[in-house]
Design an enzyme around this catalytic site. Structure first.
Site, mmCIF file in Angstrom:
data_model
loop_
_atom_site.group_PDB
_atom_site.id
_atom_site.type_symbol
_atom_site.label_atom_id
_atom_site.label_comp_id
_atom_site.label_asym_id
_atom_site.label_seq_id
_atom_site.Cartn_x
_atom_site.Cartn_y
_atom_site.Cartn_z
ATOM 1 N N LYS A 184 0.830 -1.210 0.000
ATOM 2 C CA LYS A 184 0.000 0.000 0.000
ATOM 3 C C LYS A 184 0.865 1.260 0.000
ATOM 4 O O LYS A 184 0.606 2.199 -0.755
ATOM 5 C CB LYS A 184 -0.950 -0.021 1.209
ATOM 6 C CG LYS A 184 -1.954 -1.169 1.184
ATOM 7 C CD LYS A 184 -2.939 -1.105 2.327
ATOM 8 C CE LYS A 184 -2.301 -1.438 3.658
ATOM 9 N NZ LYS A 184 -1.817 -2.845 3.720
ATOM 10 N N THR A 185 1.894 1.289 0.840
ATOM 11 C CA THR A 185 2.785 2.446 0.870
ATOM 12 C C THR A 185 3.531 2.593 -0.449
ATOM 13 O O THR A 185 3.717 3.711 -0.957
ATOM 14 C CB THR A 185 3.793 2.310 2.028
ATOM 15 O OG1 THR A 185 3.079 2.188 3.264
ATOM 16 C CG2 THR A 185 4.714 3.514 2.099
ATOM 17 N N ARG B 172 6.686 -7.946 1.783
ATOM 18 C CA ARG B 172 7.545 -7.428 2.855
ATOM 19 C C ARG B 172 8.207 -8.569 3.618
ATOM 20 O O ARG B 172 9.396 -8.515 3.947
ATOM 21 C CB ARG B 172 6.736 -6.559 3.814
ATOM 22 C CG ARG B 172 7.586 -5.962 4.951
ATOM 23 C CD ARG B 172 6.702 -5.235 5.947
ATOM 24 N NE ARG B 172 6.026 -4.105 5.314
ATOM 25 C CZ ARG B 172 4.974 -3.497 5.855
ATOM 26 N NH1 ARG B 172 4.471 -3.909 6.997
ATOM 27 N NH2 ARG B 172 4.425 -2.466 5.241
ATOM 28 N N THR C 144 -5.461 -1.357 7.176
ATOM 29 C CA THR C 144 -5.457 -2.814 7.302
ATOM 30 C C THR C 144 -6.790 -3.318 7.813
ATOM 31 O O THR C 144 -7.018 -4.524 7.880
ATOM 32 C CB THR C 144 -4.353 -3.266 8.279
ATOM 33 O OG1 THR C 144 -4.552 -2.616 9.537
ATOM 34 C CG2 THR C 144 -2.979 -2.906 7.735
ATOM 35 N N ASP D 272 -1.392 6.734 6.316
ATOM 36 C CA ASP D 272 -1.393 5.320 6.674
ATOM 37 C C ASP D 272 -2.280 5.122 7.904
ATOM 38 O O ASP D 272 -2.475 6.051 8.695
ATOM 39 C CB ASP D 272 0.033 4.865 6.963
ATOM 40 C CG ASP D 272 0.185 3.351 6.892
ATOM 41 O OD1 ASP D 272 -0.769 2.676 6.449
ATOM 42 O OD2 ASP D 272 1.259 2.856 7.276
#
Length: 337
Positions: free
Chosen positions: A68-69, A221, A162, A113
């Site tokens: 997402k980032t 990640r 999330t 975020d």
């Protein structure tokens, strides 16, 4: 353009955080996986560029570590604008948000975020900003007492969460583009591992990349984190290349099994099946049984276990799913399903 990077008190963690940013795609064409999202985003960005206006506000939802980032930073890069980053918990007061909004330049991308963690009063300020590019400031003294409307530069808000279900309906409705990121398949993750290894200057064969890809919980990640740890084993053993056997042994030693379950996942399944005899159990009780924070279980561990059939939520609580019994080579308690 400036990308805000996370801070850490640990030099080792700082180096790994810096490396994590260098592994991120720098262009949308480099982004691996989430093909439908990337294809649609490319259309929306091109259309906005042709109209010479900011792209519509974007909401990205999904488990942590799926990109997402990275997508937010790519939106800014593709639009040729600055990325400003913050998080829901960091915006404690309305003035914090107003100062940030006033600092935006035309077509900038503001990335928030954990946007579901915005306070109610801060969230309500966002409503007119997202729709009308303005907010009212109340002046209680002087000749201009009353509400004064302040305009801000046209911008794009990219929100990441999330916990999409925790986002209020009024806030969700103000996003023009909504994407939900899903877990990656092994083929896409293998490509990510190979790409990351190349950027890190590591030699890895298809078998080694595949072994890591199958044990990273469908999450890029985690794939990059496991690659770094397998690299450590390869370095200590003076191995010239990361092959499948080396990756398998390294990941086994780290307690990560063939399904990508780590020791916390395994404790969760063990508690559900053995401590509670397969009966439904509440999240607080389960968290206490495995010595983990309940919020951490819900946000970090449960999404993957739920998505892969290891865990089932019922009206009475959590139970181990059929996949958990199969994974542990145990007979399924059919009366539970």
């Amino acid at each position: 353009m400036t990308d805000k990077k996370p801070h850490s008190l640990s030099p080792q963690r700082d180096r790994e955080d810096e490396q994590e940013w260098t592994l991120r795609p720098q262009q949308l064409d480099e982004y691996i996986g989430q093909e439908e999202i990337v294809a649609n985003l490319r259309v929306f960005l091109q259309a906005a560029r042709e109209r010479q206006e900011p792209v519509d506000h974007i909401l990205l939802s999904g488990p942590p570590g799926l990109g997402k980032t990275t997508l937010a930073s790519l939106v800014a890069r593709e639009m040729g604008t600055q990325l400003r980053t913050t998080s829901g918990p960091a915006i404690e007061r309305p003035i914090d948000l107003l100062v940030l909004l006033n600092s935006l330049r035309p077509k900038d991308v503001l990335f928030i975020d954990e946007i579901h963690r915005l306070s109610k009063v801060v969230e309500e300020i966002l409503y007119p900003v997202m729709e009308d590019l303005a907010f009212d400031r109340v002046i209680s003294k002087g000749m201009k007492k009353g509400a004064v409307k302040h305009k801000i530069a046209p911008f794009s808000l990219v929100g990441a969460t999330t916990r999409g279900g925790s986002l209020s309906a009024p806030l969700r409705s103000r996003f023009g583009i909504l994407f939900h990121l899903d877990y990656y398949d092994a083929a896409a993750l293998q490509r990510i591992v190979v790409r990351s290894a190349g950027l890190m200057g590591l030699s890895i064969d298809d078998g080694g990349a595949h072994e890591i890809a199958c044990r990273c919980r469908g999450t890029p990640r985690i794939a990059n984190r496991l690659l770094r740890r397998v690299r450590d084993f390869a370095q200590v053993e003076s191995a010239p290349m990361i092959v499948q056997e080396l990756a398998r042994v390294a990941l086994d030693k780290m307690g990560i099994d063939r399904a990508g379950l780590d020791r916390v996942d395994q404790r969760i399944l063990d508690a559900l099946i053995h401590k509670f005899d397969g009966r439904p159990v509440g999240i607080a009780t389960l968290a206490a049984a495995v010595h983990e924070d309940a919020a951490n279980l819900e946000e970090v561990y449960e999404p993957f276990l739920l998505a892969n059939g290891f865990l089932i939520k019922t009206p009475r609580g959590r139970v181990a799913g059929p996949q958990a019994y199969k994974h542990l080579n145990m007979p399924i308690q059919s009366e539970l399903f």
